[in-house]
Design a protein around this motif. Sequence first.
Motif, mmCIF file in Angstrom:
data_model
loop_
_atom_site.group_PDB
_atom_site.id
_atom_site.type_symbol
_atom_site.label_atom_id
_atom_site.label_comp_id
_atom_site.label_asym_id
_atom_site.label_seq_id
_atom_site.Cartn_x
_atom_site.Cartn_y
_atom_site.Cartn_z
ATOM 1 N N PRO A 10 22.591 18.301 73.859
ATOM 2 C CA PRO A 10 21.571 18.309 72.792
ATOM 3 C C PRO A 10 20.509 19.396 72.940
ATOM 4 C CG PRO A 10 21.945 16.076 73.581
ATOM 5 C CD PRO A 10 22.698 16.996 74.495
ATOM 6 N N VAL A 11 20.051 19.666 74.134
ATOM 7 C CA VAL A 11 19.022 20.695 74.326
ATOM 8 C C VAL A 11 19.617 22.077 74.062
ATOM 9 C CG1 VAL A 11 17.416 21.729 75.981
ATOM 10 C CG2 VAL A 11 17.700 19.244 75.906
ATOM 11 N N ASP A 12 20.831 22.317 74.553
ATOM 12 C CA ASP A 12 21.500 23.595 74.274
ATOM 13 C C ASP A 12 21.761 23.756 72.776
ATOM 14 O OD1 ASP A 12 21.506 24.148 76.983
ATOM 15 O OD2 ASP A 12 23.608 23.561 77.272
ATOM 16 N N PHE A 13 22.097 22.643 72.112
ATOM 17 C CA PHE A 13 22.327 22.681 70.668
ATOM 18 C C PHE A 13 21.072 23.156 69.937
ATOM 19 C CE2 PHE A 13 21.826 20.761 66.505
ATOM 20 C CZ PHE A 13 22.971 21.205 65.860
ATOM 21 N N LEU A 14 19.902 22.645 70.331
ATOM 22 C CA LEU A 14 18.661 23.056 69.666
ATOM 23 C C LEU A 14 18.410 24.553 69.834
ATOM 24 C CD1 LEU A 14 16.353 20.034 70.538
ATOM 25 C CD2 LEU A 14 17.362 20.599 68.303
ATOM 26 N N LEU A 75 11.206 27.093 70.106
ATOM 27 C CA LEU A 75 11.079 25.688 70.459
ATOM 28 C C LEU A 75 10.153 25.576 71.650
ATOM 29 C CD1 LEU A 75 14.834 24.644 70.421
ATOM 30 C CD2 LEU A 75 13.122 24.040 68.725
ATOM 31 N N SER A 76 9.333 24.566 71.635
ATOM 32 C CA SER A 76 8.570 24.288 72.840
ATOM 33 C C SER A 76 9.518 23.611 73.825
ATOM 34 C CB SER A 76 7.370 23.395 72.518
ATOM 35 O OG SER A 76 7.815 22.179 71.967
ATOM 36 N N ASP A 77 9.023 23.198 74.951
ATOM 37 C CA ASP A 77 9.859 22.499 75.919
ATOM 38 C C ASP A 77 10.437 21.244 75.291
ATOM 39 O OD1 ASP A 77 9.306 24.374 77.875
ATOM 40 O OD2 ASP A 77 7.569 23.273 78.615
ATOM 41 N N VAL A 78 11.671 20.964 75.616
ATOM 42 C CA VAL A 78 12.350 19.783 75.098
ATOM 43 C C VAL A 78 12.542 18.813 76.250
ATOM 44 C CG1 VAL A 78 14.454 18.903 74.031
ATOM 45 C CG2 VAL A 78 13.551 21.140 73.345
#
Length: 89
Positions: A10-14, A75-78
């Motif tokens: 999910p983080v890589d997707f963003l 994006l800020s930190d996720v």
Amino acid sequence: MDGREPPDDPVDFLGWYRDGWNALDLDRILDAYATPCFVAKGGRVLHLRDHAAKARHFGDLLAGNRGQGPHRWDLSDVDWWVVGDVVHE
């Protein structure tokens, strides 16, 4: 991965999705959304029923970005939070 396929994480997707907007890559943006899909715009929920509707909607957004001058999306930190119980397999 060739860059066309969305990552499973999910983080890589963003990050992959953000990079599509920064590259003005309509195909990548469209690949990020299921068909059909719902999007929110101006306090309304729009139902994009097919690929052509998605292409019009996001193509118009990209055209607006181009018309307003350079844009840079970030994006800020996720943070990843587990909510609820462990997923059952």
